[in-house]
Design a protein around this motif. Structure first.
Motif, PDB file in Angstrom:
ATOM      1  N   ILE A   1     -24.382 -10.105  37.814  1.00 10.57           N
ATOM      2  CA  ILE A   1     -23.265 -10.576  36.981  1.00 10.57           C
ATOM      3  C   ILE A   1     -21.966  -9.862  37.334  1.00 10.57           C
ATOM      4  CG2 ILE A   1     -24.775 -11.340  35.108  1.00 10.57           C
ATOM      5  CD1 ILE A   1     -23.681  -9.089  33.396  1.00 10.57           C
ATOM      6  N   ALA A   2     -22.067  -8.731  38.063  1.00 12.32           N
ATOM      7  CA  ALA A   2     -20.842  -8.074  38.543  1.00 12.32           C
ATOM      8  C   ALA A   2     -20.111  -8.960  39.560  1.00 12.32           C
ATOM      9  CB  ALA A   2     -21.174  -6.724  39.162  1.00 12.32           C
ATOM     10  N   ARG A   3     -20.794  -9.965  40.097  1.00 14.99           N
ATOM     11  CA  ARG A   3     -20.149 -10.861  41.076  1.00 14.99           C
ATOM     12  C   ARG A   3     -19.554 -12.112  40.426  1.00 14.99           C
ATOM     13  NH1 ARG A   3     -23.889 -11.316  46.293  1.00 14.99           N
ATOM     14  NH2 ARG A   3     -21.984 -12.304  47.074  1.00 14.99           N
ATOM     15  N   THR A   4     -19.460 -12.099  39.099  1.00 16.10           N
ATOM     16  CA  THR A   4     -18.955 -13.254  38.360  1.00 16.10           C
ATOM     17  C   THR A   4     -17.579 -13.714  38.866  1.00 16.10           C
ATOM     18  OG1 THR A   4     -20.243 -12.821  36.374  1.00 16.10           O
ATOM     19  CG2 THR A   4     -18.145 -13.971  36.058  1.00 16.10           C
ATOM     20  N   GLY A   5     -16.655 -12.786  39.055  1.00 15.08           N
ATOM     21  CA  GLY A   5     -15.305 -13.171  39.476  1.00 15.08           C
ATOM     22  C   GLY A   5     -15.299 -13.827  40.847  1.00 15.08           C
TER      23      GLY A   5
ATOM     24  N   PRO B   1      -8.928 -25.382  39.126  1.00 16.62           N
ATOM     25  CA  PRO B   1      -8.683 -24.095  38.476  1.00 16.62           C
ATOM     26  C   PRO B   1      -9.718 -23.770  37.398  1.00 16.62           C
ATOM     27  CG  PRO B   1      -6.655 -25.386  38.616  1.00 16.62           C
ATOM     28  CD  PRO B   1      -7.772 -26.285  39.077  1.00 16.62           C
ATOM     29  N   TYR B   2     -10.096 -22.491  37.327  1.00 13.55           N
ATOM     30  CA  TYR B   2     -11.005 -22.026  36.273  1.00 13.55           C
ATOM     31  C   TYR B   2     -10.414 -22.412  34.915  1.00 13.55           C
ATOM     32  CZ  TYR B   2     -13.822 -18.827  33.442  1.00 13.55           C
ATOM     33  OH  TYR B   2     -14.662 -18.302  32.500  1.00 13.55           O
ATOM     34  N   PRO B   3     -11.205 -23.038  34.044  1.00  7.22           N
ATOM     35  CA  PRO B   3     -10.609 -23.682  32.869  1.00  7.22           C
ATOM     36  C   PRO B   3     -10.345 -22.794  31.660  1.00  7.22           C
ATOM     37  CG  PRO B   3     -12.940 -24.269  33.052  1.00  7.22           C
ATOM     38  CD  PRO B   3     -12.621 -23.426  34.244  1.00  7.22           C
ATOM     39  N   PHE B   4     -10.761 -21.528  31.658  1.00  7.37           N
ATOM     40  CA  PHE B   4     -10.674 -20.730  30.429  1.00  7.37           C
ATOM     41  C   PHE B   4      -9.818 -19.477  30.606  1.00  7.37           C
ATOM     42  CE2 PHE B   4     -14.891 -22.945  30.055  1.00  7.37           C
ATOM     43  CZ  PHE B   4     -14.403 -23.932  29.203  1.00  7.37           C
ATOM     44  N   ASP B   5      -9.549 -18.808  29.473  1.00 11.21           N
ATOM     45  CA  ASP B   5      -8.659 -17.641  29.450  1.00 11.21           C
ATOM     46  C   ASP B   5      -9.394 -16.335  29.695  1.00 11.21           C
ATOM     47  OD1 ASP B   5      -6.497 -19.223  28.866  1.00 11.21           O
ATOM     48  OD2 ASP B   5      -6.662 -18.944  26.691  1.00 11.21           O
ATOM     49  N   SER B   6     -10.704 -16.390  29.842  1.00 13.26           N
ATOM     50  CA  SER B   6     -11.452 -15.154  30.064  1.00 13.26           C
ATOM     51  C   SER B   6     -12.698 -15.466  30.881  1.00 13.26           C
ATOM     52  CB  SER B   6     -11.844 -14.509  28.733  1.00 13.26           C
ATOM     53  OG  SER B   6     -12.732 -15.344  28.037  1.00 13.26           O
ATOM     54  N   TYR B   7     -13.265 -14.405  31.417  1.00 14.51           N
ATOM     55  CA  TYR B   7     -14.483 -14.491  32.227  1.00 14.51           C
ATOM     56  C   TYR B   7     -15.529 -13.542  31.624  1.00 14.51           C
ATOM     57  CZ  TYR B   7     -11.426 -16.178  36.072  1.00 14.51           C
ATOM     58  OH  TYR B   7     -10.546 -16.857  36.857  1.00 14.51           O
ATOM     59  N   GLY B   8     -16.752 -13.667  32.107  1.00 12.07           N
ATOM     60  CA  GLY B   8     -17.739 -12.673  31.708  1.00 12.07           C
ATOM     61  C   GLY B   8     -19.168 -13.121  31.889  1.00 12.07           C
ATOM     62  N   GLY B   9     -20.056 -12.324  31.311  1.00  9.89           N
ATOM     63  CA  GLY B   9     -21.484 -12.610  31.364  1.00  9.89           C
ATOM     64  C   GLY B   9     -22.221 -11.534  30.587  1.00  9.89           C
ATOM     65  N   ILE B  10     -23.367 -11.905  30.045  1.00 10.69           N
ATOM     66  CA  ILE B  10     -24.151 -10.976  29.235  1.00 10.69           C
ATOM     67  C   ILE B  10     -25.595 -11.036  29.716  1.00 10.69           C
ATOM     68  CG2 ILE B  10     -24.936 -10.401  26.902  1.00 10.69           C
ATOM     69  CD1 ILE B  10     -22.427 -11.958  25.856  1.00 10.69           C
TER      70      ILE B  10
END
Ligand SMILES: [Zn+2]
Length: 457
Positions: free
Chosen positions: A255-259, A271-280
């Motif tokens: 998940i560290a490779r998400t970006g 374009p990426y559609p949201f204002d934030s990124y992440g993963g759990i």
């Protein structure tokens, strides 16, 4: 969503989407989606949820205050919200106490005064109790207590187990989520981190999702997590790894490779559609699936038992475009989510030097049971191979038929024009025809619902 193993079975389908049903009537207790009887409600359209919940893992008790802001579609003397379990202690409509009653998973609200058609109104619901998880085709979902906290997750069932909601993806809304937990625990949800404060041994974590979100994509994860906050492409990136998993183990490194993976997909999908990124990354093995919860997918531990797995990350991130930003209107169209997310895995694998998408297509084409349709597969098979693999075969066949330039322009046009909204299979077919300038009805019939293997283009 991605499950460890996929069930398969058959049902006749028809081409394109089923005709779009009329909007549900006022007082109707669901939206008429046969895959989820009882889900959603008629008579209004939700704009925003503000959820303030407190959860104590010591006794598994949830206390909630939800403010639901909506617009009446019609004159309303009463309306329903979906809420499974829990006890409602007070309901107000525009600040005035309202009568309320429970009927199964329906919360029936009768405002002191009727609501005019077009009226914007706010419903405050105060509630509490010990939430009950639900079983679905995916496995356990809804609000599930864990040894160190809780997870709220699931598709299509989840949201109504922890807040009152118009629980169908056809009614998307923005979300502000405030979660109060004992000091020392993390409380993660969707969107941008909006501050944190502590008082009297409790910490409140605040999250804001400003893009419209389907209710099943709203998540809550509470427990002992290593939370990492950074910035990617100018937006906040929040990842969290359960302390029960190794700090530098395969889940964490994947998940560290998400970006990086999101950027790879943005080059192809728009374009990426949201204002934030992440993963759990969860440690609780009862969650046997990964889910594309908006801007912050949640991954069960089973995906990382054999080592790093960036394919599952590519799959859930592809859903940010296909499923989350552009959402289905009826569950029978779930191939629009899963076919593209599966195809993103093929693209990512090829990008990493593995098997090419073309080779994957050839292997899958030979292995597919063509008697099973991608469109309207039936509730029991909404997570079946016909939705995932046959859906991805149709996507690649479209690419081969119209060529790379038209294919990727079709995807980028789709994600741009439908951003934040809902769409059907018929909408996608119409767009593909418009962008390519070709008639594609027979093509999609053959690849999505026909009973025999189409010849590879
Ligand atoms: Zn998926």
């Amino acid at each position: 969503m991605l499950a460890g193993c996929l069930a398969v079975a058959a049902l006749a389908g028809c081409t394109g989407a089923p005709p779009d049903p009329d909007r549900p009537r006022p007082g109707q207790v669901d939206v008429g989606d046969p895959y989820v009887p009882g889900h959603g409600n008629g008579g209004y359209d939700v704009a925003a949820y503000r959820l303030r919940v407190r959860y104590d893992p010591a006794d598994d008790r949830l206390t909630g205050h939800a403010t639901v802001t909506a617009t009446a579609d019609a004159v309303l003397s009463r309306f329903n919200l979906d809420l499974a379990g829990l006890t409602v202690t007070a309901v107000r409509v525009d600040g005035t106490p309202a009568r309320h009653a429970r009927d199964g998973r329906e919360l029936v609200v009768t405002p002191a005064r009727g609501l005019a058609r077009g009226a914007r109104f706010a419903v405050d619901v105060e509630y509490a109790g010990v939430p009950t998880p639900v079983e679905s085709e995916l496995g356990v979902g809804g609000f599930l207590a864990t040894p160190d906290g809780a997870v709220a997750l699931g598709q299509p069932d989840s949201a109504a187990t922890w807040f009152p909601v118009n629980d169908h993806p056809s009614d998307k809304a923005t979300y502000d989520v405030e979660v109060t937990v004992p000091d020392g625990l993390a409380a993660l949800s969707n969107g941008v981190p909006a501050g944190r404060s502590s008082s009297g041994g409790w910490t409140t974590w605040r999250w804001a999702e400003r893009a419209p979100m389907a209710s099943y994509l709203c998540t809550l994860v509470i427990g002992d997590y290593r939370v990492t906050t950074s910035t990617h492409a100018g937006k906040p990136m929040v990842t969290a790894v359960a302390v029960g998993l190794p700090a530098d183990g395969p889940a964490a490194t994947s998940i560290a490779r998400t970006g990086e993976i999101a950027d790879f997909l943005a080059d192809r999908f728009g374009p990426y559609p949201f204002d934030s990124y992440g993963g759990i990354a969860l440690a609780d093995g009862r969650i046997s699936y990964a889910l594309e919860t908006q801007s912050r997918p949640v991954y069960g531990p089973g995906f990382f038992l054999a080592g790093p797995n960036t394919e599952v990350v590519a799959h859930e991130l592809a859903h940010q475009w296909f499923g989350d930003s552009v959402s289905l209107d009826r569950w029978g169209d779930i191939w629009l989510n899963e076919g593209f997310a599966t195809y993103a895995e093929w693209l990512w694998t090829e990008h990493g030097g593995g098997r090419t998408a073309q080779r994957t297509f050839e292997l899958r084409h030979a292995a597919t049971d063509w008697s099973r349709p991608s469109v309207d597969p039936g509730r029991a098979d909404m997570f079946g191979a016909a939705v995932y693999q046959r859906g991805a075969l149709a996507v690649h066949a479209l690419r081969r038929t119209v060529g790379d330039e038209v294919f990727f322009r079709t995807l980028r046009t789709w994600t741009a024009e439908r951003r934040g909204g809902n769409a059907t299979t018929a909408d996608f077919v119409a767009l593909a025809e418009r962008v390519s300038g070709r008639r594609l009805g027979a093509f999609f019939d053959a690849w999505l619902v026909g009973g025999t293997a189409p010849a590879p283009p």
